[in-house]
Design a protein around this motif. Structure first.
Motif, short mmCIF file in Angstrom:
data_model
loop_
_atom_site.label_atom_id
_atom_site.label_comp_id
_atom_site.label_asym_id
_atom_site.label_seq_id
_atom_site.Cartn_x
_atom_site.Cartn_y
_atom_site.Cartn_z
N VAL A 338 -16.76 -64.39 6.49
CA VAL A 338 -15.98 -64.83 5.33
C VAL A 338 -14.48 -64.63 5.54
O VAL A 338 -13.68 -65.10 4.73
CB VAL A 338 -16.41 -64.11 4.01
CG1 VAL A 338 -17.82 -64.50 3.63
CG2 VAL A 338 -16.24 -62.62 4.11
N ALA A 339 -14.08 -63.98 6.62
CA ALA A 339 -12.65 -63.88 6.94
C ALA A 339 -12.14 -65.28 7.25
O ALA A 339 -12.90 -66.14 7.72
CB ALA A 339 -12.43 -62.96 8.12
N TYR A 340 -10.84 -65.54 7.01
CA TYR A 340 -10.35 -66.91 7.20
C TYR A 340 -10.14 -67.25 8.67
O TYR A 340 -10.01 -68.42 9.02
CB TYR A 340 -9.09 -67.16 6.37
CG TYR A 340 -7.78 -66.71 6.97
CD1 TYR A 340 -7.10 -67.50 7.90
CD2 TYR A 340 -7.19 -65.50 6.59
CE1 TYR A 340 -5.89 -67.10 8.44
CE2 TYR A 340 -5.98 -65.10 7.12
CZ TYR A 340 -5.34 -65.90 8.05
OH TYR A 340 -4.15 -65.50 8.58
N LYS A 341 -10.10 -66.23 9.55
CA LYS A 341 -10.03 -66.50 10.98
C LYS A 341 -10.74 -65.37 11.72
O LYS A 341 -11.06 -64.33 11.13
CB LYS A 341 -8.59 -66.67 11.47
CG LYS A 341 -7.72 -65.45 11.28
CD LYS A 341 -6.28 -65.71 11.71
CE LYS A 341 -6.13 -65.66 13.21
NZ LYS A 341 -4.69 -65.59 13.62
N GLN A 342 -10.98 -65.58 12.99
CA GLN A 342 -11.83 -64.65 13.74
C GLN A 342 -11.18 -63.28 13.93
O GLN A 342 -9.97 -63.14 14.06
CB GLN A 342 -12.17 -65.24 15.11
CG GLN A 342 -11.00 -65.35 16.07
CD GLN A 342 -11.39 -66.00 17.37
OE1 GLN A 342 -12.03 -67.06 17.38
NE2 GLN A 342 -11.02 -65.40 18.50
N ASP A 343 -12.05 -62.28 13.90
CA ASP A 343 -11.74 -60.90 14.28
C ASP A 343 -10.66 -60.23 13.43
O ASP A 343 -9.93 -59.35 13.91
CB ASP A 343 -11.34 -60.84 15.77
CG ASP A 343 -12.46 -61.32 16.69
OD1 ASP A 343 -13.63 -61.34 16.24
OD2 ASP A 343 -12.17 -61.69 17.84
N ILE A 344 -10.55 -60.63 12.15
CA ILE A 344 -9.67 -59.94 11.21
C ILE A 344 -10.43 -59.74 9.89
O ILE A 344 -11.49 -60.32 9.69
CB ILE A 344 -8.36 -60.71 10.95
CG1 ILE A 344 -8.64 -62.05 10.25
CG2 ILE A 344 -7.57 -60.92 12.24
CD1 ILE A 344 -7.38 -62.72 9.73
N ASP A 345 -9.85 -58.92 9.01
CA ASP A 345 -10.51 -58.63 7.73
C ASP A 345 -9.87 -59.35 6.56
O ASP A 345 -10.14 -59.06 5.40
CB ASP A 345 -10.51 -57.12 7.46
CG ASP A 345 -9.09 -56.55 7.32
OD1 ASP A 345 -8.11 -57.31 7.45
OD2 ASP A 345 -8.96 -55.33 7.08
N ASP A 346 -9.01 -60.32 6.84
CA ASP A 346 -8.25 -61.04 5.80
C ASP A 346 -9.07 -62.25 5.33
O ASP A 346 -9.37 -63.14 6.12
CB ASP A 346 -6.92 -61.49 6.40
CG ASP A 346 -5.95 -62.03 5.33
OD1 ASP A 346 -6.39 -62.23 4.18
OD2 ASP A 346 -4.77 -62.25 5.67
N TYR A 347 -9.41 -62.27 4.04
CA TYR A 347 -10.20 -63.40 3.52
C TYR A 347 -9.43 -64.21 2.47
O TYR A 347 -10.03 -64.98 1.72
CB TYR A 347 -11.54 -62.92 2.96
CG TYR A 347 -11.45 -61.89 1.84
CD1 TYR A 347 -11.26 -62.29 0.52
CD2 TYR A 347 -11.58 -60.54 2.09
CE1 TYR A 347 -11.18 -61.37 -0.51
CE2 TYR A 347 -11.52 -59.60 1.07
CZ TYR A 347 -11.32 -60.02 -0.22
OH TYR A 347 -11.25 -59.11 -1.25
N ARG A 348 -8.09 -64.08 2.47
CA ARG A 348 -7.28 -64.84 1.51
C ARG A 348 -7.47 -66.34 1.74
O ARG A 348 -7.33 -66.82 2.86
CB ARG A 348 -5.80 -64.49 1.65
CG ARG A 348 -5.44 -63.10 1.18
CD ARG A 348 -3.98 -62.80 1.44
NE ARG A 348 -3.66 -62.81 2.86
CZ ARG A 348 -2.42 -62.72 3.35
NH1 ARG A 348 -1.39 -62.65 2.55
NH2 ARG A 348 -2.22 -62.72 4.66
N GLU A 349 -7.79 -67.06 0.67
CA GLU A 349 -7.97 -68.52 0.71
C GLU A 349 -9.04 -68.95 1.71
O GLU A 349 -9.04 -70.09 2.19
CB GLU A 349 -6.64 -69.23 1.05
CG GLU A 349 -5.47 -68.84 0.20
CD GLU A 349 -5.62 -69.23 -1.26
OE1 GLU A 349 -6.28 -70.24 -1.55
OE2 GLU A 349 -5.07 -68.51 -2.11
N SER A 350 -9.97 -68.06 2.05
CA SER A 350 -10.96 -68.40 3.07
C SER A 350 -11.86 -69.54 2.63
O SER A 350 -12.44 -69.51 1.54
CB SER A 350 -11.83 -67.19 3.39
OG SER A 350 -12.87 -67.57 4.28
#
Length: 440
Positions: A338-350
């Motif tokens: 559900v993260a918006y890009k790989q290998d990070i914890d940021d799901y803003r606007e995902s």
């Protein structure tokens, strides 16, 4: 008098006796505050969220691009501190505003956080002070919104205080380019403003500082960066839809095209756009363009394509389930990432969250697994993810949809135990057995 003031502030920046402030301690603000303190400046971070302030003051890091040991060391040495008390702005020589600039429910710019930041600074304005806006916004914000608020203090911009725009270029999870080594664009309201802002960044960063003639140029430059990506992703998403109808693998097409050593840059399709910048920035420009009776037709077309991708992915998922005589209503689907890009914890606007929403609207039971996001908050509710990616979990679902290409997931394991897989990110490109895998 004006030149004397620049020299005084310049001297404080050069000998590192200046106190620097950062308003907003999120993905942009905290890494910037850390770099300011690492450069030897006393740095104060401001945030309205007491929880973030308490974590910083305890040396507890919550941003992936910040090194834990750096934060702890800077806090314990006294170079970095955080507060919710904006009265401490009075002690700062330079303040950078790094607050969110989201869209409202009508897809129009919400610059309330920027306005509130300026109003928080206002009572504590003093001479020889530099204020820099880093939040992405529409061209004109610095001069049309910030300047009048700050000048209501009675101080004159370019003489008594200095105001500039320098867009943030944070790319969460980028292993090469961080805050410290990413080139910086700076545009001041006056040449003096540009000069003093550039000097500050030159003494903090290990990257070139590109000076432009005005804040509006710097504001438009940032929007160009992200609109460029938005349009190219829109193009490749549209081609992905066409290629699916034609029975052509769009991923193979892109791999072939990028063998050309000039004139082509690879962009990839997916379930939609995520993050704080690329999905939002074109809306800022389209909104501002209407003030001039201008319609950004190419930009708006790409936005329409990208905004519809989550729904398109659910339609494709429905067709896959149909082959097994199953409907979305009543099926169980596992969403991977559900993260918006790989290998990070940021799901803003995902876009993955939009995919989950669309599935649930159709009566689908949705579970998700993301090694970086154990739970997420969206529109007032919390959805918890699965703790482990087990055989039992994979075999219990009718379909697996890959929406984020995390490299820590064992895709061979997923393929081995899944009934059917819809891979929207080509995350499983190295999996040999592809009998149950369908690509976007």
């Amino acid at each position: 008098m004006g030149q004397l003031k620049v020299s005084q502030l310049k001297e404080k920046l050069l000998n590192r006796t200046a106190t620097l402030g950062v308003i907003g301690l999120g993905y942009v603000g905290l890494p910037l505050a850390v770099e300011k303190a690492k450069a030897g400046y006393k740095t104060i971070g401001f945030d309205v969220q007491a929880s973030k302030v308490d974590m910083v003051n305890s040396g507890i890091n919550y941003i992936g691009d910040v090194v834990n040991e750096d934060l702890k060391g800077l806090v314990s040495s006294g170079l970095l501190s955080a507060t919710t008390d904006f009265a401490e702005v009075a002690t700062a020589d330079c303040v950078c505003i790094c607050v969110p600039t989201p869209l409202d429910e009508h897809q129009q710019p919400d610059i309330s956080y920027v306005k509130a930041s300026a109003e928080s600074i206002l009572p504590y304005m003093h001479k020889d002070m530099l204020i820099v806006l880093e939040s992405t916004t529409y061209p004109g914000t610095t001069e049309e919104l910030l300047k009048p608020i700050l000048e209501s203090s009675g101080l004159k911009c370019g003489e008594d205080f200095y105001l500039a725009f320098s867009p943030e270029r944070v790319d969460p999870g980028n292993l090469i380019y961080k805050t410290k080594n990413t080139p910086k664009v700076v545009g001041g309201v006056t040449p003096k403003c540009t000069e003093i802002a550039a000097i500050m960044y030159e003494n903090i960063l290990e990257a070139p500082i590109h000076r432009v003639s005005s804040p509006a140029v710097a504001e438009m430059e940032k929007i160009l960066e992200n609109t460029y990506r938005n349009i190219n992703i829109g193009l490749v998403n549209e081609l992905a839809i066409l290629c699916n109808k034609m029975g052509i693998n769009i991923w193979e097409v892109i791999d072939a095209a990028k063998t050309k050593p000039y004139g082509f840059q690879a962009f990839y399709p997916g379930p939609g756009l995520g993050g704080h910048c690329i999905p939002l920035d074109p809306y800022y420009l389209s909104w501002k363009a209407r003030e001039y009776g201008f319609h950004t037709s190419m930009i708006e077309s790409s936005m329409m394509i990208n905004d519809r991708m989550p729904e398109y992915c659910v339609e494709r998922a429905s067709k896959i389930l149909n082959r097994f005589k199953k409907a979305l209503n009543g099926s169980k689907v596992l969403v991977l990432g559900v993260a918006y890009k790989q290998d990070i914890d940021d799901y803003r606007e995902s876009p993955a969250i939009r995919v989950i929403e669309e599935l649930e609207k159709s009566g689908t039971e949705v579970v998700y697994y993301d090694p970086f996001v154990p739970e997420y908050r969206h529109q007032g509710y919390v959805k918890k993810g699965e703790k482990e990616l087990t055989v039992e979990l994979i075999e219990s679902v009718d379909l697996v949809i890959v929406t984020t290409a995390h490299t820590t997931v064992d895709y061979d394991f997923v393929q081995k135990h899944a009934l059917a897989i819809f891979d929207t990110k080509n995350a499983m490109k190295d999996v040999k057995n592809r009998e149950n895998i369908e690509l976007l």
